[in-house]
Structure formats: C-alpha cells, structure tokens
Design an enzyme around this catalytic site. Sequence first.
Site, PDB file in Angstrom:
ATOM      1  N   GLU A   1     -16.436  23.949 -30.712  1.00  0.00           N
ATOM      2  CA  GLU A   1     -16.218  25.338 -30.166  1.00  0.00           C
ATOM      3  C   GLU A   1     -16.960  26.349 -31.179  1.00  0.00           C
ATOM      4  O   GLU A   1     -16.965  26.089 -32.555  1.00  0.00           O
ATOM      5  CB  GLU A   1     -14.919  25.662 -30.282  1.00  0.00           C
ATOM      6  CG  GLU A   1     -14.664  27.174 -29.652  1.00  0.00           C
ATOM      7  CD  GLU A   1     -13.255  27.440 -29.689  1.00  0.00           C
ATOM      8  OE1 GLU A   1     -12.868  28.335 -28.724  1.00  0.00           O
ATOM      9  OE2 GLU A   1     -12.610  27.221 -30.326  1.00  0.00           O
TER      10      GLU A   1
ATOM     11  N   GLU B   1      -1.934  26.462 -31.673  1.00  0.00           N
ATOM     12  CA  GLU B   1      -3.076  25.544 -31.211  1.00  0.00           C
ATOM     13  C   GLU B   1      -2.221  24.569 -29.977  1.00  0.00           C
ATOM     14  O   GLU B   1      -2.978  24.361 -28.949  1.00  0.00           O
ATOM     15  CB  GLU B   1      -3.202  24.390 -32.323  1.00  0.00           C
ATOM     16  CG  GLU B   1      -4.037  25.043 -33.416  1.00  0.00           C
ATOM     17  CD  GLU B   1      -5.203  25.945 -33.162  1.00  0.00           C
ATOM     18  OE1 GLU B   1      -5.709  25.656 -32.082  1.00  0.00           O
ATOM     19  OE2 GLU B   1      -5.337  26.709 -33.970  1.00  0.00           O
TER      20      GLU B   1
ATOM     21  N   TYR C   1      -8.098  38.274 -31.516  1.00  0.00           N
ATOM     22  CA  TYR C   1      -6.566  37.581 -31.821  1.00  0.00           C
ATOM     23  C   TYR C   1      -5.724  38.488 -31.862  1.00  0.00           C
ATOM     24  O   TYR C   1      -4.905  38.516 -31.054  1.00  0.00           O
ATOM     25  CB  TYR C   1      -6.840  36.731 -33.356  1.00  0.00           C
ATOM     26  CG  TYR C   1      -7.629  35.311 -33.260  1.00  0.00           C
ATOM     27  CD1 TYR C   1      -7.026  33.917 -32.940  1.00  0.00           C
ATOM     28  CD2 TYR C   1      -8.921  35.264 -33.190  1.00  0.00           C
ATOM     29  CE1 TYR C   1      -7.700  33.078 -33.065  1.00  0.00           C
ATOM     30  CE2 TYR C   1      -9.657  34.147 -33.254  1.00  0.00           C
ATOM     31  CZ  TYR C   1      -9.190  33.004 -32.777  1.00  0.00           C
ATOM     32  OH  TYR C   1      -9.857  32.048 -32.938  1.00  0.00           O
TER      33      TYR C   1
END
EC number: 3.4.11.-
Length: 992
Positions: free
Chosen positions: A241, A417, A505
């Site tokens: 990623e 996660e 975020y």
Amino acid sequence: MGPPSSSGFYVSRAVALLLAALAAALLLALAVLAALYGRCARVQPSDLHHSGVPDAASSPRGTQEEPLPTWPPRPTREPAGTATPGHWRPPGPWDQLRLPPWLVPLHYELELWPRLRPNEFQSPTLSFTGRVNITVRCAAATARLLLHSLFLDCESAEVRGPLSSGPRDGALGRVPVDDVWFAFDMQYMVLELGATLQPGSRYELQLSFSGLVYRDLREGLFFSIYTDQGERRALLASQMEPTFARSVFPCFDEPALKATFNITIIHHPSYGALSNMPKLGQSEKRDVNGSVWTVTTFSTTPHMPTYLVALAICDYDHVSRTERGQEIRIWARKDAIANGNAAFALNITGPIFSFLEDLFNISYPLPKTDIIALPTFDNSAMENWGLLIFDESLLLMQPNDQVTDKKAVISFILSHEIGHQWFGNLVTMNWWNDIWLKEGFASYFEFGVINYFNPKFRRNEVFFSNILHHVLSEDHALVSRAVSLKVENFTETSEINELFDLFTYNKGASLARMLSSFLNENVFISALKSYLKTFSYSNAEQDDLWRHFQMVVDNQSKILLPAPVKSIMDRWTHQSGFPVITLNVSTGAMKQEPFYLGKVQNQTLLTHNDTWIVPILWIKNGITQSLVWLDKSSEIFPEMQVSDSDHDWVILNLNMTGYYRVNYDKVGWKKLKQQLEKDPKAIPVIHRLQMIDDAFSLSKNNYVEIETALDLTKYLAEEDEIIVWYAVLVNLVTKDLVFDVNNYDMYPLLKKYLLKRLISIWNMYSTVIRENVAALQDDYLALVALEKLFETACWLGLEDCLQLSRELFKNWTNHPENEIPYPIKSVVLCYGVAFGSDEEWDFLLNMYSNKTKEEERIQLTYAMSCSKDPWILHRYLEYAVTAAPFTFNETNIMEVVAESEVGRYIVKDFLINNWQAVSERYGTQSLVNLMYIIGRTISTDLQITELQQFFGNMLEEHQKLTVRAKLQTIKNKNLENKKRNARMTAWLRKNT
C-alpha cells in the site's frame, strides 16, 4: 574558371558539395527525429522480438521494422531514474495517472522467488524473480495493453486467448506480443500486440520478471536484519500500500481492480513463508546450482485489491488461539515468543474480531489471521487480509512496559487494523481520493472497541487527546486540504502517498463521530451494516456511503434533518478547514465563519461556499438540550439566551462531537468563567477541556483576546483532572514561550501564578510516582498528560520536581535495572544531564551505544542535548558530524542541540568551521532548518540580513530565494508573540 555572375552570388563547387552534404544530413536527422518522436524509455525483455513503437492508434502492428534507439539504463530506486523527461513518446494513455478501462483483471497466479539465504545478507540488496499469469476480461477492443510495473525487468511476455468458457479455461490461441516498453514516469508497462483483443473475451497475460529487494526500504519487498537468540538473522516482508505492488509484480495496481490471487512463494528451506491465505502445500525445486528450495503454495484469496497482497519469509516462532473457528497466530522473534511478549496482543485479538463481527453482522471471511511483528516497520502497521504486519514495538509487550501507555497503544492499533478487515478490505474505496472511507472509519472504531472492553475508558477525553486536539490545531481554510478530493486533481503517483496524513485519519474519524452524534449510534450502525453488506468484495465511493445513510434515515421518523445526508456531509468532506461558531448569549444570535490562521480579513481569499450545515448539540446549566442546526451564515435561537443570574450558562458542542470551535460573546465567556470559579465540577470534564482549548486557539488567531483565555485558568487550583491540566499547559506553556521567555519579565510572574495552582495536582501525582507508580498503568489519560505536567513543574523551578528528577536519575545510573517511570523518563533524563557533569553525559552516551531500539536511542539523543556546558555540547556536535557513535538514520543532532537556549549559540559558532561537514552529513535542507531554529528570536530586518549573510555561503541558490520570505514570516510571528507575551505579562501582574 568562368566569368563571375552579374547578379546573385557565386558558390564554388567545394562549397556546393558541402552544402549538399549538410542538407542531406539535415534531412536524415529530421527523418530520424520523426521516427523517434514518441518513443518512451524502454527496457528490452531478454527474449522478446522488438520493433519500433507504432502510432498511437489502437490498431494491429504492421510487419515493417524500424531501427531501434539506444536502450536507456534500467531504473533504480533513485528518484531520477523513474522519470523520463528526456525521452520522447507520442501522447497516449500512458500519460494519465489512471489506467484505461480496456481490461478487467479477474485472477492472478503469482509466483515469487526472493534469493534470501541464511548468513548471506551483507549486501544492501538481493535479487528476486517471479512469474505472474493474469486472467483478464477485455472491456474495449485494443491492440495495446497497459498495466503497472516499476523497477522490474521484463524477461518474457505472452498473451494467450481468447480463453474458452469451459471449466479448464483452455486457450483458443495466442496473441503476438510485438513489443514491450515502459513509461517510467507513470509507472506503466506497455505491451504492443499483433492483433486486437475482443470485448467480452477473456485472455491470460503471462509475464516473467526480475527485480531487487532492498534492505529496510519498506516499499514493495524489503528485507531487514535483526538479532534473535544472540544471532544476526534476516527476514523478508512486503508493503504494497498504496502503490508498491507494481514494484513486486506487474499488475493492475488500482484499488477498484479487485481479483483473486493464487500465491506461490519459493524460499530457502530454513525459512517459513506466510501469505494472505492458509498454506495449501509444499514441494521442492533445485536452482541452476543444484541448491534445494522450498515451494510453498497458498489457497485462493477472496476478491481483493493488489495493495492487500502480502507475504513474509522468516525464521520466527508463533503463539496461537482459535476464535469462532478462526485460527489466530502472532509471529515474532523466538526470544519474544519465549518471553511471552505476544501474550497480551493474542488475548485481545480474537475478542476484537468477535466484537466487530457482531457489530456489523458480517462474519470475517478468511479462515485464519496471521499477525507478524517486524523488528522495524516504518508504516507502524498494515491491515493486509489474513497477514497483518506490525512494528514489534506496537504489538509486543516488554517486561518494563507495565507503567506505560503500551497496552492502550497496542489495543488502539490492533482495533484499527482489524477494523480495516471490513472498512478497506471487504469494502474498498473506488480510488485513493476517498481513502478516508477506510482510514477515517477504522480510526473512529478504535474508540468504540476499547470502550466496549473497558467501560471505564473515558472515550470523549481520549478522543480529544488522541485525535481532535491534533487535527484542530493543524486544520484551517486556505492552506489545509479537504478530506475527500476530486480524482482529476491527481497527476502524479507521489500525490497518493501524501494522503496518509492527519486529515485522512483524524479529521475522517472526527467527521464519522459527528455523523454518529447527530443521527444516534443505532441509525449510524444500521446504515454502515447496509453499506458493508451491499458493497462486500466490491468498491464504493463517498456518495454510496451517503446513499445508505439516507436510506436508513428515510425509514424512520424520529430523526429529522434540515437537508439530505449528502448535502450536509459533502460540505464537511469537500471543503477544507472548519467553522468557528459564535454565540451571543444575550440575544441568542449565532453565526458561523471559517477558521483562519490569524483570522484573515481579506474576503477575496474566501471560497464561494464557505458555510457548513452545522449540528449544534448543547447544554444549558448542565442539562442537555435538543439538537438544533445552523444551516446558514447566521440565525437567532431564542432558547439560547441566558439571564443575568450567576447560575445561567450555555455550552455549545456537547461532548465535542462537532468538528468546530466555539466562541461566545464577552457575557458568555464571563458566565463560564464564573461557573468554573464557583463550581467547576458542574461543568463536565470534556467541556472544561473544550473551553480551554477553544479559548486559547481562538485567542492565538485573533478571534478573542488572550485575556479571555487566561481568565479561564483562575480556577485551576481546584482542577484535579490531569487531562484538563494537559490542555492548559500545551496551550499556555508552548515551545515558543519557553524558547523566548527569558527575554521578558513574564517568567517570574508565570512561575508564581502557575505554581500556586499546580501544586495540588503535582502533589497528587508525585506521591503516586514515589509510592505506587504501578497504579498508573490503567490510567491512560495520566500516562498521556504526565510528561507535560512534570516538564512544566521542573521548568518553573518547583523544587520537589527537581529533587524527584535527581533521585530518579541517580537511582537509575547507580542501578540501571531500576527503570525511570516511562511517562516522565524524557524529562528526568534531560534534567539529569542539565544539572550533571560530563560523567552523567558519558553515562547516557554509553547507554545509547548499547541500545538497539530506535525509540530509546532518540530519547537519549534528545536528553544529551540538555547539557548546559558549552564544551560538552560542542563535543556532541563533533560526534554528530563524524557519525561516531551516532547512526545516520537517527535524529538530526544539530537541530536538537539548536533548540536549547545555550545550544543555539554553540551550533551557530560550530557551523562557521564545519558547515560543509554538516551539509554532507545531514543535507543542505538541515542548514535551512537550523537557520529557522536559530532565527526564532529575530525581530528586525537587520537581524534577517545578518542571518542570511551568515548562512549565505552554506545554502544552494534555490534555497536562498525562499529563505528571506520564510525569515520574514518568522520575524512577523516573533513580533506577534512579543505583543501577545506583553499582554500576558500585564495580565499576570494584575492577577498574581
């Protein structure tokens, strides 16, 4: 010789021949240039037939060959090698960031063979080879294929098909591949075909390739060296990623192009291999030298994007448990597993999975989850389906981690996660412009997960300290970016990497939290369930999310919105910054305006759509009131008026769930100040936090006077919540204030004012540190805030703080096994060095040399800069330049030393004779940073000129052009700080 011409000009035969030759050469050059025009840089596959690049039309190649240009050097990881400004090529789809919609990948058969061998890892690189067969469906007729490839050498390329529709997918033919070339700048491999692919048919691309694995690069495939059981060992892992899969294998490297994967890893028999899915089988093969390698194959993955492909090759141990039939294994160094360091993470991982399964009513679709702890991993953690990768410092508990925030940090990151298994893995954003759809919601659900397992967890206050405080400090109109961006605004791959920031975020999580607050949690979760179910194994855009929220809102009658969900939320995601909401409590008039640094008055700078549809949850006299909406620039709410009574007050933004700052008229602030001084507990902790943080931020940016913010601190002698103190101290005792305070009479006044109020909270926590420090291990807010409290108390000269620092430091140096409590370790180390001699400094240097964890080494690096002895700091700088014993990758010691009052003069003197060495060691950008740090005290144009002259010979020309403007900005900021500090000093004189 003939007679001269009576007119025109005479040309001799020799000159005529020369001109004819030049003309012929010119024509030939033009012909060559015409032939070469449009050629992109190519890498010639070893066994492919090559001919010239055709025109840009999507038609089959002819048979006529053209002369080939000289092959350029192969790409390297150096940035200069990836761009091709000097190579010509015709305009075409390879100039675009997005792949053309010609092919849809369906399945990858991927084999990777990294040449990682035990005891053979001294080189900074190792090679790997691979093969990939990609089954694709043709969506548009084309004789040219584009897919992503970066830093890979193509060894062979074939296209088979169209494939039959039978169960064995047999190929009905083969499509000739006439040429393979690379558009390095856009990271494409281009296959020129000898026939046109037909829409609706399936084909198989068969590619063989090779590349390099870099040590510690943390992009694509990388390998790391570590120590385990006293031996140096190596492991290999992946980080795909956002766009690094293309550096591991040629692929369609966009999040919407999901496919299934069959992965095979060839590795040395002494290592094990992990990937997304369970191991299917193993066999052996020999290389050309006869050495035996293990071939590990894995089960087929679900449909997923390329950025989730993961693998690891290592010699690790693991611990495991089963949760609802799913095997969970945590892999780590053998020492760490033997010492039980993975036990905490293992015990909470399964319950987190179960909680989120129940919350979303969607089972985790994979049969296993492996979580591997790497010795170092710059990305902190990665959510790959079935193989999560962590930095071990964020997954493993050490024996000395008990009185730290480590348990909470591990819980937060694991929750984040694991949340991605639904937000991101199961449902993936259509493209990176909407990356907040996965990162924002994964960040938001961290807090719900931890709150579920620990009901005493103070969710609102922790959200403030971890998320809201940081992003509100950085977000403002004109400069900050929006959360959701337009795809067409992206032109380079590097811009995708820049999206992994505070706005994706923290702001994403804050907007999710605000949405939940005005809908209520039940409606919020119902909409997310619908969204996740509908787009499972597929992709979604922001509008898809809003559509599902609207569906749930429309199916109930309790919650009424002033506009469609999309209209409300698009304002927040597409506009940068946030509003300041100002309430006049005397009239009930409320207005909104964008928050600008310094409260920009120039209306031409404002966007045409600078209002938000703002949910206002509020309390009056401690009682929660009904939600109201501010959907225009101003409106009157009579219910928000207050009387002259001392008991009448209003606070907007209940629990700080709205993403905005709140301002009041003078009467409103006065009412709140009076309530704090009379009975602070009547105002909830989160709102005491809010008032302090909002007032200081607004005063710093000229929305209110600094005196308004300072007035709110008078009650602090009665404040026993350390997180409120944290909000006060980070806003009041800033780095700029500490750096400049000796230039003012403020310090003795501030010392007297704060110590009088701080002593109570200090006594509470200093007693805990001395008598029962273990009691802090479950107090997350104390662990977050204690360092700032301790640092400020010592800076203010509180004797008990200085004495406690000396005690803890001496006890540690005499008996290093007696660890300094982690929350205050940095402060204790700093004051131990500051009040010590070269003996204490050398002790830290020796400890530094024996530490392996970067976090601990950086902590010691900062502490050693606290010395007040010029000769020690000068020696420190010499060490920094010679690199012994300091490693190159760590903190820039020059900048650290320059941050201190004594150090900035030492650094300036040191640079006179050593600037070349500093530039070579840290780069010229470091010199610019040093100039800005040293320039923190400038307040005149003459000082700017002197500083520029001092650094004149050290900087590159392009840096000199921007430096004066930056120094002018620093000067203006310093002048503003002087004015602000003068007003603070005057206020302190009146109130001390």
